[in-house]
Motif scaffolding. Structure first.
Motif, short mmCIF file in Angstrom:
data_model
loop_
_atom_site.label_atom_id
_atom_site.label_comp_id
_atom_site.label_asym_id
_atom_site.label_seq_id
_atom_site.Cartn_x
_atom_site.Cartn_y
_atom_site.Cartn_z
N VAL A 197 25.01 -2.47 8.53
CA VAL A 197 24.96 -2.27 9.97
C VAL A 197 26.36 -1.85 10.40
N GLY A 198 26.44 -0.88 11.33
CA GLY A 198 27.76 -0.43 11.77
C GLY A 198 27.72 0.18 13.15
N PHE A 199 28.83 -0.04 13.90
CA PHE A 199 28.99 0.55 15.22
C PHE A 199 29.52 1.97 15.10
N SER A 200 29.16 2.80 16.07
CA SER A 200 29.86 4.07 16.25
C SER A 200 31.28 3.77 16.73
N HIS A 201 32.14 4.78 16.71
CA HIS A 201 33.54 4.57 17.06
C HIS A 201 33.71 4.05 18.48
N ASP A 202 32.84 4.51 19.40
CA ASP A 202 32.97 4.07 20.80
C ASP A 202 32.11 2.86 21.14
N HIS A 248 35.98 11.07 15.69
CA HIS A 248 35.28 12.13 16.42
C HIS A 248 33.78 11.85 16.51
N GLU A 249 33.38 10.64 16.13
CA GLU A 249 31.98 10.20 16.14
C GLU A 249 31.11 10.94 15.14
N ASP A 250 31.72 11.51 14.10
CA ASP A 250 30.94 12.06 12.99
C ASP A 250 30.53 10.91 12.08
N LEU A 251 29.28 10.87 11.69
CA LEU A 251 28.73 9.83 10.83
C LEU A 251 28.60 10.38 9.41
N ILE A 252 29.25 9.72 8.45
CA ILE A 252 29.19 10.11 7.05
C ILE A 252 28.41 9.05 6.29
N VAL A 253 27.35 9.47 5.59
CA VAL A 253 26.45 8.54 4.91
C VAL A 253 26.36 8.91 3.43
N SER A 254 26.52 7.91 2.55
CA SER A 254 26.34 8.14 1.12
C SER A 254 24.86 8.13 0.76
N GLU A 255 24.52 8.84 -0.31
CA GLU A 255 23.14 8.92 -0.77
C GLU A 255 23.10 8.71 -2.28
N ALA A 256 22.50 7.58 -2.69
CA ALA A 256 22.48 7.21 -4.12
C ALA A 256 21.39 7.93 -4.91
N PHE A 257 20.44 8.53 -4.22
CA PHE A 257 19.32 9.23 -4.86
C PHE A 257 18.68 8.39 -5.97
N GLY A 258 18.44 7.12 -5.61
CA GLY A 258 17.72 6.23 -6.51
C GLY A 258 18.44 5.94 -7.81
N GLY A 259 19.73 6.23 -7.87
CA GLY A 259 20.47 6.01 -9.11
C GLY A 259 20.27 7.08 -10.17
N THR A 260 19.61 8.18 -9.80
CA THR A 260 19.41 9.26 -10.76
C THR A 260 20.77 9.80 -11.21
N PRO A 261 21.00 9.92 -12.51
CA PRO A 261 22.32 10.35 -13.01
C PRO A 261 22.75 11.69 -12.43
N THR A 297 39.65 7.80 6.31
CA THR A 297 41.05 7.59 6.65
C THR A 297 41.26 7.66 8.16
N ASN A 298 42.43 7.17 8.61
CA ASN A 298 42.71 7.08 10.04
C ASN A 298 42.64 8.42 10.77
N ASN A 299 43.03 9.51 10.11
CA ASN A 299 43.02 10.80 10.79
C ASN A 299 41.61 11.37 10.94
N GLY A 300 40.64 10.73 10.32
CA GLY A 300 39.25 11.14 10.46
C GLY A 300 38.84 12.35 9.66
N HIS A 301 39.72 12.84 8.77
CA HIS A 301 39.44 14.08 8.05
C HIS A 301 39.16 13.90 6.57
N SER A 320 37.48 19.34 11.21
CA SER A 320 38.04 18.92 12.49
C SER A 320 37.19 19.44 13.64
N GLY A 321 36.59 18.50 14.38
CA GLY A 321 35.83 18.86 15.56
C GLY A 321 34.40 19.24 15.33
N ASP A 322 34.02 19.58 14.08
CA ASP A 322 32.63 19.98 13.86
C ASP A 322 31.89 19.08 12.88
N GLY A 323 32.58 18.18 12.19
CA GLY A 323 31.93 17.21 11.32
C GLY A 323 31.37 17.77 10.03
N THR A 324 31.69 19.03 9.71
CA THR A 324 31.20 19.58 8.45
C THR A 324 31.83 18.84 7.28
#
Length: 393
Positions: A197-202, A248-261, A297-301, A320-324
């Motif tokens: 569970v996690g809050f957004s930055h704001d 910048h409120e970009d959400l980064i999520v890891s994906e384990a893909f079921g542990g598939t190598p 990291t603190n700079n968000g990049h 920066s600014g677009d979350g890519t």
């Protein structure tokens, strides 16, 4: 449905075990240093905290020097019980299978810990040379595994029974008061298998990852700190696990893909005011196995992702600014064969990255270089099997 989820979990576990025993077998593991007799240390100068998650639960503290090296500084009882016994098909090196079991507040004045075995949350005041237990509070559910804090609002993810999130007000002295009306279910109910569970930055949005349901539950937070009913968002990739928001409120999520190598990835999302998530960069692969934990990291990049099945850390750049999201290095850091890196934490300046390696029962320390690469500093052993949760400052 339960039989299907269980079958998938068993298959995933065999894949991860096979990867740990065969794919990485040729790579050496770092030799952990034994922990010497601890001496009083100034925790405010820099410290790393690890939740031992044992039946008699404690927080192990390491002092950090200016070069990022750690020295043991004692253990402090949480007053509650951890749960080092994994559930279902989770491995012994990752019994809670969660991110956020141990967190600091923004001012580094309080440390919050889950007690998964006694269904409680412990709060410590961080002193110059010790942790002082403020209190032990009922989590409002069964088997708490993840915590998140924004200002004076704390939320816990309870995994057991019927999973839920529950909120608390944090007083100036660190004591917790349950928020009436704050408990909300997960969309996947008992089949959710949540991780964080996690809050957004704001602080206006809460997110919960459901590994089994391949979804991201979101909750909008009102002016009283209360969440909406859960809003369903499909994960772009399979087995979403850990995540982090940048400034910048970009959400980064890891994906384990079921542990598939060699199939793991990470995705980035933007969030609307109504809690709807939109994919920015979908399932950017890192060619590693079982990507689970995420820090930014603190700079968000710059984001780091731990790959439990590969024994590695991957690095991603955040536009920066677009979350890519773009992969910088599949193996920015190597914790060694069978090391099973799980939780990670950056210190306040983001100059140092600390990785809890469940397979080594150690903390592996890295220096974060200007180009985002990681330089190994040391490996500090002596932690018990089943330790889970790490925080740093």
């Amino acid at each position: 449905m339960h039989k299907q989820v269980k079958g998938i979990g068993i298959f995933v576990s065999f894949l991860i075990l096979a990867t740990l025993s065969t794919v990485t077998a040729a790579r050496p593991s770092p030799t952990p240093r034994e922990r010497p007799t601890p001496h009083p240390r100034n925790f405010h100068a820099g410290a790393v905290y690890v939740l031992t998650n044992q039946v008699e639960n404690t927080v192990a503290v390491f002092n950090r020097d200016a070069h990022g090296q750690l020295t043991p500084a004692g253990e402090f009882s949480t007053g509650g019980a951890g749960d080092p016994v994994p559930q279902g098909t989770d491995p012994a090196t990752d019994p809670l299978a969660s991110q956020g079991a141990l967190i600091l507040d923004q001012g580094n004045q309080f440390l919050f810990a889950v007690n998964a075995g006694s269904n409680q949350i412990s709060v410590f005041r961080v002193g110059n040379t010790e942790l002082t237990l403020v209190g032990v509070f009922d989590s409002g559910g069964v088997r708490p595994i993840s915590l998140t804090l924004h200002d004076d609002l704390l939320y816990v993810l309870n995994e057991g029974g019927t999973p839920d999130i529950t909120g608390f007000a944090v007083a100036n002295d660190g004591t917790l008061t349950p928020l009436a009306g704050s408990t909300q279910p997960l969309i996947g109910d008992t089949a959710a298998d949540p991780a964080q569970v996690g809050f957004s930055h704001d602080g206006t949005l809460l997110v919960v990852t459901e590994k089994a349901g391949n979804r991201l539950d979101t909750y909008t937070i009102d002016e009283d700190g209360l969440p909406s009913a859960p809003i369903e968002n499909a994960s772009n990739g399979m087995t979403p696990f850990g995540f982090a928001f940048n400034n910048h409120e970009d959400l980064i999520v890891s994906e384990a893909f079921g542990g598939t190598p060699n199939q793991s990835a990470a995705s980035s999302y933007s969030a609307s005011d109504d809690g709807t998530l939109s994919v920015i960069s979908g399932s950017v692969p890192n060619s590693q196995t079982a990507s689970c934990w995420v820090v930014i990291t603190n700079n968000g990049h710059l984001a780091f992702v731990s790959n439990t099945g590969s024994g590695t850390i991957s690095s991603y750049g955040i536009g920066s600014g677009d979350g890519t999201l773009s992969l910088i290095n599949s193996v920015a850091g190597d914790t060694g064969a069978n090391s099973a890196p799980i939780d990670m934490a950056l210190n306040n300046s983001s100059h140092f990255l600390y990785v809890l390696a469940g397979g080594l029962q150690s903390v592996v320390s890295f220096r974060v270089e200007f180009d985002g690469s990681l330089t190994l500093i040391d490996t500090d052993g002596g932690l018990p099997l089943g330790a889970q949760g790490i925080a740093a400052k």
